[in-house]
Write a protein that holds these residues in place. Structure first.
Motif, PDB file in Angstrom:
ATOM      1  N   UNK A 300       0.845  -1.194   0.000  1.00  0.00           N
ATOM      2  CA  UNK A 300       0.000   0.000   0.000  1.00  0.00           C
ATOM      3  C   UNK A 300       0.879   1.242   0.000  1.00  0.00           C
ATOM      4  N   UNK A 301       0.425   2.267  -0.709  1.00  0.00           N
ATOM      5  CA  UNK A 301       1.078   3.576  -0.666  1.00  0.00           C
ATOM      6  C   UNK A 301       0.124   4.553  -0.009  1.00  0.00           C
ATOM      7  N   UNK A 302       0.642   5.419   0.841  1.00  0.00           N
ATOM      8  CA  UNK A 302      -0.214   6.376   1.539  1.00  0.00           C
ATOM      9  C   UNK A 302       0.512   7.710   1.633  1.00  0.00           C
ATOM     10  N   UNK A 303      -0.272   8.793   1.558  1.00  0.00           N
ATOM     11  CA  UNK A 303       0.267  10.119   1.784  1.00  0.00           C
ATOM     12  C   UNK A 303      -0.620  10.801   2.817  1.00  0.00           C
ATOM     13  N   UNK A 304      -0.042  11.059   3.983  1.00  0.00           N
ATOM     14  CA  UNK A 304      -0.774  11.762   5.035  1.00  0.00           C
ATOM     15  C   UNK A 304       0.204  12.594   5.833  1.00  0.00           C
ATOM     16  N   UNK A 305      -0.288  13.726   6.342  1.00  0.00           N
ATOM     17  CA  UNK A 305       0.528  14.636   7.151  1.00  0.00           C
ATOM     18  C   UNK A 305       1.810  15.051   6.422  1.00  0.00           C
ATOM     19  N   UNK A 306       1.692  15.158   5.099  1.00  0.00           N
ATOM     20  CA  UNK A 306       2.815  15.621   4.297  1.00  0.00           C
ATOM     21  C   UNK A 306       3.893  14.593   4.057  1.00  0.00           C
ATOM     22  N   UNK A 307       3.641  13.322   4.447  1.00  0.00           N
ATOM     23  CA  UNK A 307       4.643  12.270   4.275  1.00  0.00           C
ATOM     24  C   UNK A 307       4.093  11.169   3.392  1.00  0.00           C
ATOM     25  N   UNK A 308       4.873  10.783   2.367  1.00  0.00           N
ATOM     26  CA  UNK A 308       4.513   9.717   1.436  1.00  0.00           C
ATOM     27  C   UNK A 308       5.335   8.482   1.788  1.00  0.00           C
ATOM     28  N   UNK A 309       4.682   7.328   1.837  1.00  0.00           N
ATOM     29  CA  UNK A 309       5.403   6.095   2.137  1.00  0.00           C
ATOM     30  C   UNK A 309       4.736   4.916   1.433  1.00  0.00           C
ATOM     31  N   UNK A 310       5.534   3.905   1.155  1.00  0.00           N
ATOM     32  CA  UNK A 310       5.054   2.662   0.554  1.00  0.00           C
ATOM     33  C   UNK A 310       5.465   1.529   1.477  1.00  0.00           C
ATOM     34  N   UNK A 311       4.532   0.662   1.803  1.00  0.00           N
ATOM     35  CA  UNK A 311       4.835  -0.397   2.759  1.00  0.00           C
ATOM     36  C   UNK A 311       4.037  -1.651   2.434  1.00  0.00           C
ATOM     37  N   UNK A 312       4.516  -2.770   2.941  1.00  0.00           N
ATOM     38  CA  UNK A 312       3.773  -4.029   2.831  1.00  0.00           C
ATOM     39  C   UNK A 312       3.027  -4.251   4.129  1.00  0.00           C
ATOM     40  N   UNK A 313       1.716  -4.373   4.028  1.00  0.00           N
ATOM     41  CA  UNK A 313       0.874  -4.539   5.206  1.00  0.00           C
ATOM     42  C   UNK A 313       1.139  -5.893   5.856  1.00  0.00           C
ATOM     43  N   UNK A 314       1.386  -5.884   7.143  1.00  0.00           N
ATOM     44  CA  UNK A 314       1.572  -7.128   7.884  1.00  0.00           C
ATOM     45  C   UNK A 314       0.509  -7.251   8.956  1.00  0.00           C
ATOM     46  N   UNK A 315       0.133  -8.478   9.237  1.00  0.00           N
ATOM     47  CA  UNK A 315      -0.857  -8.716  10.279  1.00  0.00           C
ATOM     48  C   UNK A 315      -0.234  -8.481  11.648  1.00  0.00           C
ATOM     49  N   UNK A 316      -1.020  -8.043  12.635  1.00  0.00           N
ATOM     50  CA  UNK A 316      -0.475  -7.884  13.983  1.00  0.00           C
ATOM     51  C   UNK A 316       0.198  -9.172  14.438  1.00  0.00           C
ATOM     52  N   UNK A 317       1.373  -9.045  15.020  1.00  0.00           N
ATOM     53  CA  UNK A 317       2.121 -10.222  15.438  1.00  0.00           C
ATOM     54  C   UNK A 317       1.852 -10.524  16.911  1.00  0.00           C
TER      55      UNK A 317
END
Length: 448
Positions: A300-317
Motif C-alpha cells: 500500500x502507498x499512503x500520503x498523510x501529514x505531508x509524508x509519502x510512504x510505501x509499505x507491505x501490510x503485515x498482520x499484527x504479530x
C-alpha cells in the motif's frame, strides 16, 4: 561473425583474458554457435569454457535427443558439460506459475549455482533477433522505457556475446563452419505470442526496414541510457526527500513525472513489486491530494501529514518474549533488542557521555518477573514518566503521529496491560530511574 562477437565482448567489457565462462547450451543454432565461437576465442583470450544443459522433461524423445546431441558437441569441442534433469511441468504446478516462466527460473538457478562453484561468468545465446522480438512483445503490452530497453548485453555475471548478431548471421555461421544443431519443434508453432511475433510480425516489418534488428538494438541502447539517467535522478530525489517515516511530499511534488515514476519503481522494487502504469498515475495523484492506493501483493502507498510512504501490510504479530531477564539480546517483531544491565554509577557516567537515554532506561529492581516484550494489545496503558498521566497506547501512538501501518510493529515491555516501556515513547512512571535506583536496565531497539 567471430569478429562481431569479439567486438561485442570488448564493447561491453564482457570478458577479460584468462576468465572462466559457462555457456547455456540447448542444442539449437544460437547456443551451438555461441559455444563454438567462444571455443574459437579460447586460445586468443585464454578462456576456460564450460557448458550446461537443462532437460526440462517436457518434450519426450525430442528432449532426450537434444541432451545427447549437446553432449556429443561438447565432447567434440572438449568442453566440460553439466546437465540438469527437471520435471518442469510438475514444478510449474507446484509453484503455480506458467511452464515457460518456471523453466526460465530453473535454468537460471542452475546456471548461477554452477557458475558460482566454478567462479565463472554465464553466457547465454540471446541475439539481436531475440531482442527485437522482446521489444515488440513489450510494445504490444504498452510497456514504458524499461520494456523498450530489451535484453541487456550484461546483467550481473550474465553476458550475451551474440546480442548484436542476427539469427540469419548465426545460421550463415553454422553453415560456414559445418556446425550442425537441433531444432525445438515448439519454436515452429504459433502457440506462443513470441512465435507469432517471429513468424507473422517481424517479416512484415523487415519489408519496411531490412535492418530492423539493428534499428531496434539502437532504440534499446538509447532507452537504457535514458533509464540510467532517470534512475540516478530518482535516487538523488529520494535522498533529498527522505524524512522520518517516509518521504516529504513537498519535495516529491517538485519532481518531473518521469523522475517521480522512477523513484516509485525503486521503492516498489525494495518490496519485490513492479507497479503498473495505472498505479503510477494514482500514486502521483495522492502525493498532491493525500489518500492511499493498494498497489497489490499486500503493498500500500499512503500520503498523510505531508509524508509519502510505501509499505507491505503485515498482520499484527502475537510474538511474546518472557523469561528475558539476564539475556543480552532478543529479537522481537523483526527488531533486535539489546539489553544492557549496569549499576547506577555506570549509568550516570554513561548518561554524561550520552551513551544512555532516560527514555529507554528502567529501574531493574522494579520490573515484575512476569513482564514480557511484545506488540501492543487492546487495553494497554502507560503512565508516562514525569507527566504522571495515564493514556492508552493507541492514543499515545496517535498523538506522536506514528503512521497507522507501523503501530503494530512497535515493541513494548509490559506486565499484563500495564506498559513499563514503549518504543519511541518512553518509560512508565513507576519504573523510571530515580535517586533510589541501584541497578538499571537499558533497552536499545534496532531494526533487523
Amino acid at each position: 561473425m567471430e569478429q562481431k562477437v569479439w567486438e561485442t565482448i570488448r564493447k561491453y567489457n564482457m570478458l577479460t583474458e584468462g576468465e572462466k565462462v559457462l555457456v547455456g547450451v540447448s542444442g539449437g543454432a544460437d547456443s551451438c554457435a555461441l559455444l563454438h565461437c567462444l571455443c574459437m576465442l579460447r586460445k586468443v583470450m585464454g578462456l576456460t569454457v564450460y557448458a550446461c544443459h537443462v532437460h526440462h522433461g517436457l518434450r519426450g524423445a525430442e528432449a532426450d535427443r537434444d541432451e545427447v546431441f549437446t553432449a556429443q558437441l561438447c565432447e567434440q569441442l572438449q568442453v566440460p558439460l553439466f546437465v540438469l534433469h527437471k520435471d518442469v511441468g510438475a514444478e510449474a504446478k507446484r509453484r503455480k506459475i506458467g511452464t515457460e516462466q518456471c523453466g526460465r527460473e530453473i535454468r537460471y538457478a542452475f546456471f548461477e549455482e554452477k557458475a558460482a562453484a566454478l567462479g565463472a561468468k554465464i553466457a547465454t545465446a540471446h541475439t539481436a533477433s531475440d531482442n527485437t522480438e522482446t521489444v515488440l512483445f513489450h510494445l504490444t503490452r504498452g510497456s514504458g522505457i524499461t520494456g523498450l530497453c530489451g535484453i541487456p548485453p550484461c546483467r550481473g555475471n550474465i553476458i550475451r556475446p551474440l546480442i548484436e548478431v542476427t539469427r540469419n548471421e548465426i545460421e550463415a555461421y553454422c553453415l560456414e563452419q559445418q556446425l550442425t544443431y537441433v531444432t525445438d519443434s515448439t519454436n515452429l508453432t504459433k502457440d506462443y505470442s513470441r512465435n507469432r511475433i517471429r513468424w507473422d510480425v517481424v517479416p512484415v516489418l523487415k519489408e519496411l526496414n531490412p535492418s530492423l534488428e539493428s534499428a531496434v538494438s539502437g532504440l534499446s541502447q538509447r532507452m537504457r541510457e535514458t533509464e540510467a539517467y532517470l534512475s540516478q535522478a530518482a535516487e538523488a530525489a529520494l535522498i533529498q526527500a527522505k524524512v522520518s517515516g517516509g518521504y516529504a511530499a513537498a519535495v516529491l511534488q517538485t519532481l518531473p513525472e518521469a523522475v517521480f515514476a522512477a523513484a516509485v519503481r525503486k521503492l516498489c522494487a525494495e518490496l519485490a513489486l513492479i507497479p503498473e502504469a495505472k498505479h503510477l498515475a494514482l500514486l502521483h495523484k495522492i502525493v498532491y491530494n493525500g489518500g492511499a492506493v493498494e498497489i497489490g501483493g499486500g503493498v500500500t502507498a499512503v500520503m498523510s501529514q505531508g509524508i509519502f510512504r510505501i509499505y507491505r501490510q503485515t498482520l499484527p504479530q502475537d510474538e511474546v518474549i518472557s523469561g528475558w531477564q539476564g539475556q543480552q539480546a532478543l529479537t522481537v517483531l523483526n527488531k533486535k533488542i539489546d539489553l544492557l544491565y549496569v549499576n547506577i554509577e555506570e549509568f550516570h557516567n554513561g548518561e554524561k557521555n550520552h551513551q544512555f537515554l532516560l527514555a529507554n532506561s528502567l529501574d531493574y529492581d522494579t520490573i515484575p518477573i512476569t513482564s514480557c516484550f511484545r506488540a501492543r494489545r487492546s487495553g494497554d496503558q502507560l503512565t508516562l514518566w514525569r507527566r504522571n498521566v495515564t493514556k492508552s497506547v493507541k492514543k499515545l501512538l496517535i498523538e506522536c503521529k506514528v503512521p497507522r501501518e507501523q503501530r503494530d510493529s512497535i515493541v513494548l515491555l509490559a506486565d499484563g496491560t500495564q506498559v513499563l516501556w514503549l518504543e519511541g515513547i518512553g518509560v512508565g512512571q513507576a519504573y523510571a530511574v530515580t535517586e533510589a535506583t541501584k541497578s538499571v536496565l537499558v533497552i536499545r531497539p534496532q531494526n533487523v
